[in-house]
Design a protein around this motif. Structure first.
Motif, PDB file in Angstrom:
ATOM      1  N   ALA A  51     -23.362   3.146  -9.683  1.00  0.00           N
ATOM      2  CA  ALA A  51     -22.924   2.187 -10.695  1.00  0.00           C
ATOM      3  C   ALA A  51     -23.833   0.977 -10.786  1.00  0.00           C
ATOM      4  N   CYS A  52     -24.432   0.575  -9.665  1.00  0.00           N
ATOM      5  CA  CYS A  52     -25.131  -0.709  -9.603  1.00  0.00           C
ATOM      6  C   CYS A  52     -26.649  -0.597  -9.510  1.00  0.00           C
ATOM      7  N   GLY A  53     -27.177   0.617  -9.449  1.00  0.00           N
ATOM      8  CA  GLY A  53     -28.618   0.794  -9.374  1.00  0.00           C
ATOM      9  C   GLY A  53     -29.135   0.834  -7.950  1.00  0.00           C
ATOM     10  N   SER A  82     -28.692  -4.769  -5.149  1.00  0.00           N
ATOM     11  CA  SER A  82     -28.742  -3.652  -6.082  1.00  0.00           C
ATOM     12  C   SER A  82     -29.336  -4.090  -7.415  1.00  0.00           C
ATOM     13  N   ARG A  83     -30.125  -3.183  -8.021  1.00  0.00           N
ATOM     14  CA  ARG A  83     -30.909  -3.523  -9.210  1.00  0.00           C
ATOM     15  C   ARG A  83     -30.082  -4.165 -10.322  1.00  0.00           C
ATOM     16  N   ARG A  84     -28.965  -3.588 -10.683  1.00  0.00           N
ATOM     17  CA  ARG A  84     -28.201  -4.096 -11.829  1.00  0.00           C
ATOM     18  C   ARG A  84     -27.407  -5.342 -11.505  1.00  0.00           C
ATOM     19  N   GLN A  85     -27.424  -5.747 -10.238  1.00  0.00           N
ATOM     20  CA  GLN A  85     -26.699  -6.954  -9.842  1.00  0.00           C
ATOM     21  C   GLN A  85     -27.622  -8.132  -9.563  1.00  0.00           C
ATOM     22  N   VAL A  86     -28.902  -7.985  -9.828  1.00  0.00           N
ATOM     23  CA  VAL A  86     -29.851  -9.098  -9.712  1.00  0.00           C
ATOM     24  C   VAL A  86     -30.253  -9.498 -11.117  1.00  0.00           C
ATOM     25  N   VAL A  87     -29.893 -10.722 -11.520  1.00  0.00           N
ATOM     26  CA  VAL A  87     -30.106 -11.165 -12.895  1.00  0.00           C
ATOM     27  C   VAL A  87     -30.775 -12.531 -12.901  1.00  0.00           C
ATOM     28  N   ALA A 138     -31.683 -19.495  -5.944  1.00  0.00           N
ATOM     29  CA  ALA A 138     -30.817 -18.360  -6.259  1.00  0.00           C
ATOM     30  C   ALA A 138     -29.374 -18.679  -5.891  1.00  0.00           C
ATOM     31  N   PHE A 139     -28.469 -18.096  -6.642  1.00  0.00           N
ATOM     32  CA  PHE A 139     -27.077 -17.967  -6.215  1.00  0.00           C
ATOM     33  C   PHE A 139     -26.917 -16.579  -5.614  1.00  0.00           C
ATOM     34  N   GLU A 140     -26.167 -16.480  -4.534  1.00  0.00           N
ATOM     35  CA  GLU A 140     -25.672 -15.168  -4.127  1.00  0.00           C
ATOM     36  C   GLU A 140     -24.210 -15.072  -4.526  1.00  0.00           C
ATOM     37  N   LEU A 141     -23.838 -13.939  -5.109  1.00  0.00           N
ATOM     38  CA  LEU A 141     -22.461 -13.654  -5.478  1.00  0.00           C
ATOM     39  C   LEU A 141     -21.866 -12.730  -4.426  1.00  0.00           C
ATOM     40  N   VAL A 142     -20.749 -13.138  -3.883  1.00  0.00           N
ATOM     41  CA  VAL A 142     -20.125 -12.444  -2.760  1.00  0.00           C
ATOM     42  C   VAL A 142     -18.662 -12.210  -3.102  1.00  0.00           C
ATOM     43  N   ASP A 143     -18.129 -11.063  -2.679  1.00  0.00           N
ATOM     44  CA  ASP A 143     -16.680 -10.850  -2.701  1.00  0.00           C
ATOM     45  C   ASP A 143     -16.229 -10.775  -1.251  1.00  0.00           C
ATOM     46  N   ASP A 144     -15.467 -11.774  -0.819  1.00  0.00           N
ATOM     47  CA  ASP A 144     -15.069 -11.807   0.601  1.00  0.00           C
ATOM     48  C   ASP A 144     -13.742 -11.093   0.835  1.00  0.00           C
ATOM     49  N   HIS A 145     -13.211 -10.429  -0.191  1.00  0.00           N
ATOM     50  CA  HIS A 145     -11.995  -9.613  -0.061  1.00  0.00           C
ATOM     51  C   HIS A 145     -10.807 -10.425   0.456  1.00  0.00           C
ATOM     52  N   ALA A 146     -10.785 -11.728   0.113  1.00  0.00           N
ATOM     53  CA  ALA A 146      -9.697 -12.617   0.554  1.00  0.00           C
ATOM     54  C   ALA A 146      -9.563 -12.612   2.081  1.00  0.00           C
ATOM     55  N   ALA A 147     -10.689 -12.628   2.754  1.00  0.00           N
ATOM     56  CA  ALA A 147     -10.690 -12.587   4.218  1.00  0.00           C
ATOM     57  C   ALA A 147     -10.007 -13.815   4.812  1.00  0.00           C
ATOM     58  N   VAL A 148      -9.379 -13.616   5.951  1.00  0.00           N
ATOM     59  CA  VAL A 148      -8.857 -14.718   6.764  1.00  0.00           C
ATOM     60  C   VAL A 148      -9.926 -15.015   7.803  1.00  0.00           C
ATOM     61  N   TYR A 149     -10.580 -16.148   7.678  1.00  0.00           N
ATOM     62  CA  TYR A 149     -11.825 -16.352   8.414  1.00  0.00           C
ATOM     63  C   TYR A 149     -11.644 -16.489   9.912  1.00  0.00           C
ATOM     64  N   ASP A 150     -10.503 -16.973  10.372  1.00  0.00           N
ATOM     65  CA  ASP A 150     -10.339 -17.065  11.822  1.00  0.00           C
ATOM     66  C   ASP A 150      -9.985 -15.713  12.445  1.00  0.00           C
ATOM     67  N   GLN A 167     -22.497  -8.952  -3.753  1.00  0.00           N
ATOM     68  CA  GLN A 167     -22.198  -8.438  -5.087  1.00  0.00           C
ATOM     69  C   GLN A 167     -23.206  -8.942  -6.116  1.00  0.00           C
ATOM     70  N   GLY A 168     -24.378  -9.341  -5.657  1.00  0.00           N
ATOM     71  CA  GLY A 168     -25.428  -9.685  -6.596  1.00  0.00           C
ATOM     72  C   GLY A 168     -26.083 -11.014  -6.321  1.00  0.00           C
ATOM     73  N   ALA A 169     -27.088 -11.316  -7.148  1.00  0.00           N
ATOM     74  CA  ALA A 169     -27.831 -12.569  -7.041  1.00  0.00           C
ATOM     75  C   ALA A 169     -28.263 -13.004  -8.429  1.00  0.00           C
ATOM     76  N   VAL A 170     -28.315 -14.314  -8.617  1.00  0.00           N
ATOM     77  CA  VAL A 170     -28.799 -14.921  -9.854  1.00  0.00           C
ATOM     78  C   VAL A 170     -30.049 -15.711  -9.498  1.00  0.00           C
ATOM     79  N   LEU A 171     -31.164 -15.402 -10.146  1.00  0.00           N
ATOM     80  CA  LEU A 171     -32.456 -15.991  -9.801  1.00  0.00           C
ATOM     81  C   LEU A 171     -32.844 -17.076 -10.800  1.00  0.00           C
ATOM     82  N   GLY A 172     -33.395 -18.156 -10.274  1.00  0.00           N
ATOM     83  CA  GLY A 172     -33.813 -19.269 -11.105  1.00  0.00           C
ATOM     84  C   GLY A 172     -35.303 -19.278 -11.372  1.00  0.00           C
ATOM     85  N   GLU A 173     -35.816 -20.479 -11.638  1.00  0.00           N
ATOM     86  CA  GLU A 173     -37.221 -20.677 -12.012  1.00  0.00           C
ATOM     87  C   GLU A 173     -38.162 -20.140 -10.944  1.00  0.00           C
ATOM     88  N   ARG A 174     -39.230 -19.470 -11.398  1.00  0.00           N
ATOM     89  CA  ARG A 174     -40.197 -18.842 -10.494  1.00  0.00           C
ATOM     90  C   ARG A 174     -41.339 -19.803 -10.181  1.00  0.00           C
TER      91      ARG A 174
END
Length: 265
Positions: A51-53, A82-87, A138-150, A167-174
């Motif tokens: 699904a994500c490349g 994953s390819r389709r999650q890097v924008v 860059a931003f990293e996009l993460v899904d922490d699955h509503a984890a309880v951190y302790d 769950q992906g990354a958003v890239l800024g100015e090069r």
């Protein structure tokens, strides 16, 4: 073992599709070692690629010793992009697409050549610097699955197997002439809806961003998947991660770069 690896990876993929909250593996399929957890991760990434490349890069997580201790580990961990999650930014995401969205504020590097050596070789910051083509915020996009951190110490190997929650990354100015930047001293600021929310510096990434890259390159090489030319690596968050709300606008201002923007819908 092959059946257990397949069952664990499939269970993780199903949980992602269902946006399931973090819980322990079912009896009998949990990885039994760090090496086995990375084997599950490789299969998980293969399944996710439908699904994500295909993988186009790497991430490092838990570069902070305090976070490692909380998770019951003694070193950072790695995951794949994953390819389709890097924008390219600016970008927008839907919070409803995640069990719980977590955003991190990172330095991304693009490689000009492979980082391949004999297995067991420990790359140095100077070695990896010679392979870097460009640097971006860059931003990293993460899904922490509503984890309880302790309680994360109970799920350390699952965090590894689950691709370090990426769950992906958003890239800024090069920036191509990145050698002119002092990457250790470079400041980062996070602004949310026009208000300063947090600050950090490049040295917060294992003392220097290139030290984080050296660790990641060594890990990838040990895994038999050395970093390749034109792949990306994101090197950990300069600023404490944020749980954004729908309607918020996040800006990451890395020194010397145009602000990178993310809107949450």
């Amino acid at each position: 073992m092959v059946d257990r690896i397949e069952a664990a990876a499939t269970w993780l993929i199903t949980g992602q599709l269902q946006r399931r909250a973090l819980r322990a593996f079912p009896r009998g399929i949990a990885p039994r070692s760090l090496a086995e957890a990375y084997t599950v991760q490789r299969r998980f990434v293969q399944l996710k690629s439908r699904a994500c490349g295909a993988p186009v890069g790497w991430k490092i997580a838990l570069s902070n010793p305090a976070m490692q201790a909380m998770c019951g580990l003694d070193a950072p961990i790695a995951g794949r992009l994953s390819r389709r999650q890097v924008v390219a930014g600016p970008a927008s995401v839907r919070g409803a697409d995640y069990k719980r969205l977590l955003v991190e504020f990172e330095i991304a590097v693009e490689l000009a050549r492979p980082l391949k050596a004999m297995r067991g070789h420990r790359f140095t910051a100077d070695e990896v610097a010679a392979a870097v083509a460009s640097v971006r915020p860059a931003f990293e996009l993460v899904d922490d699955h509503a984890a309880v951190y302790d309680q994360l110490g109970r799920h350390a190997l699952q965090l590894v197997a689950d691709n370090a929650w990426n769950q992906g990354a958003v890239l800024g100015e090069r920036c191509l002439d990145w050698q002119e930047l002092d990457l250790a001293a470079i400041p980062g600021e996070v602004w949310i809806d026009g208000e300063l929310s947090g600050t950090g510096h490049g040295r917060d990434l294992m003392g220097h961003p290139l030290q984080a890259l050296a660790w990641l390159a060594s890990h990838a090489n040990d895994q038999g998947s050395p970093m390749q030319a034109r792949q990306w690596a994101i090197l950990g968050t300069l600023v404490t991660s944020r749980f954004p709300l729908a309607g918020q606008r996040l800006e990451f201002r890395l020194g010397g770069f145009a602000p990178l923007e993310l809107r949450v819908e």
